[in-house]
Design an enzyme around this catalytic site. Structure first.
Site, PDB file in Angstrom:
ATOM      1  N   LYS A  22     -21.953 -75.060  82.752  1.00 55.90           N
ATOM      2  CA  LYS A  22     -23.363 -74.687  82.754  1.00 55.90           C
ATOM      3  C   LYS A  22     -23.701 -74.193  84.159  1.00 55.90           C
ATOM      4  O   LYS A  22     -23.690 -74.969  85.108  1.00 55.90           O
ATOM      5  CB  LYS A  22     -24.247 -75.885  82.386  1.00 55.90           C
ATOM      6  CG  LYS A  22     -25.732 -75.643  82.653  1.00 55.90           C
ATOM      7  CD  LYS A  22     -26.586 -76.846  82.305  1.00 55.90           C
ATOM      8  CE  LYS A  22     -27.969 -76.729  82.938  1.00 55.90           C
ATOM      9  NZ  LYS A  22     -28.871 -77.836  82.563  1.00 55.90           N
TER      10      LYS A  22
ATOM     11  N   THR B  43     -33.786 -85.802  80.392  1.00 56.35           N
ATOM     12  CA  THR B  43     -34.840 -86.734  80.795  1.00 56.35           C
ATOM     13  C   THR B  43     -35.691 -87.195  79.615  1.00 56.35           C
ATOM     14  O   THR B  43     -36.152 -88.355  79.600  1.00 56.35           O
ATOM     15  CB  THR B  43     -35.736 -86.080  81.866  1.00 56.35           C
ATOM     16  OG1 THR B  43     -34.906 -85.515  82.875  1.00 56.35           O
ATOM     17  CG2 THR B  43     -36.664 -87.091  82.504  1.00 56.35           C
TER      18      THR B  43
END
Lengths: 67, 254
Positions: B96, B206
């Site tokens: 990524k 998150t």
């Protein structure tokens, strides 16, 4: 032999001659560890053949949580 | 089925591994999410503290495809180095690309992201760039050969959800590679919404790790991604200004 590892100068016994030896010096049961030796990223398969010498610089990195 | 490069995955939920309350909760959350792809970061090791908790010790990494990120990089050069370090582990071939261009918003640097993507494609990586929701940039990344496009829904960790559904829709519409909405997802509603827009997957961290009950939220996100995808495939009804009775008008006895 003295190596510069992750920013610190560290004295190692004479039997430490390869990257694998350095890893085993610090870890009885080595985790996933990635090594940069004098600026070269060392593939895991080459740890046992890559020789280290006095004054060499090593970076030990690993995977941590992230997104 | 999600296809990235030549790999196929059952789950369309990609899960981050950062900031869980502890490794046990992290493992349970990963388990119930039924994700196939885990993300993580590459950092300098504390070699003098060999008892430090290790992310990989609780999770059987062989059950997952690993997607390391280049978080911490502010230049293409730094991102390429991080990618090569990750690859040297022998555990992964996906990366990524995350090159931050602004410390306050953590928004990606478009120029450095393009440069890093180009370099890593040349090196043979399967490259998934995290990008803004800029439609033209997304197209250029795809033309360059990126294996997926990962536009942010809103700033990393903000939980603001999808603040520009129009741009996301444009990116989804034009792309021939998977579009994985990455960053900013706050609730299951956001994940379902992105999937209803036609996204191929969701990458979040998150929203799960910071929830009061991360394990329950992991389950919620799994279902939200599945529900959103099913809804997209089923095809929603068009919106109308006025009511249309769903009960028949004939035979009313009163």
């Amino acid at each position: 032999m003295s190596l510069y590892i992750n920013g610190s100068t560290i004295d190692l016994p004479a039997h430490v001659t390869t990257v694998s030896d350095v890893i085993l010096h610090f870890f009885d049961d080595p985790p996933v560890v990635i090594v940069e030796h004098n600026g070269d990223i060392i593939d895991k398969t080459s740890h046992s053949t890559r020789e280290v010498a006095d004054g060499d610089k090593l970076e030990f990195v690993h995977f941590v949580g992230g997104g | 089925m999600l296809t990235i490069g030549e790999k196929t995955f059952q789950s369309r939920l990609l899960l981050g591994t950062g900031k869980y309350p502890n490794v046990d909760i992290q493992k349970k959350a990963v388990d119930v999410s039924e994700t196939d792809i885990l993300t993580f970061s590459v950092r300098r090791m504390d070699i003098f503290e060999s008892s430090q908790p290790n992310l990989l010790e609780k999770i059987d990494i062989h059950n997952y495809d690993l997607l390391p990120n280049t978080a911490g990089a502010y230049t293409a050069k730094e991102a390429v180095r991080t990618a090569k370090l990750a690859s040297a582990s022998g555990l992964c071939d996906m990366i990524k690309v995350e090159v931050i261009g602004d410390k306050k918003t953590l928004l990606p640097d478009p120029v450095e992201t393009l440069n890093a993507t180009e370099e890593l494609l040349k090196e043979g990586f399967i490259v998934l760039p995290y990008t803004s929701d800029d439609v033209v940039l997304a197209r250029k990344l795809e033309e360059m050969g990126a294996h997926a496009i990962m536009p942010g829904a809103s700033p990393i960790g903000s939980g603001q959800g999808i603040i520009n559904p129009i741009n996301l829709s444009f990116i989804i519409e034009q792309s021939n590679v998977p579009v994985i909405v990455d960053a900013g997802i706050g609730s299951p509603k956001d994940a379902a919404y992105a999937m209803e827009l036609g996204a191929d997957g969701i990458l979040l961290n998150t929203a799960v790790s910071g929830a009061n009950d991360p394990v329950k939220m992991a389950e919620a996100m799994k279902r939200a991604v599945e529900a959103g995808r099913l809804g997209y495939e089923a095809g929603r009804i068009p919106k109308k200004s006025y009511a249309t009775a769903s009960s028949p008008q004939e035979g009313i006895s009163i």
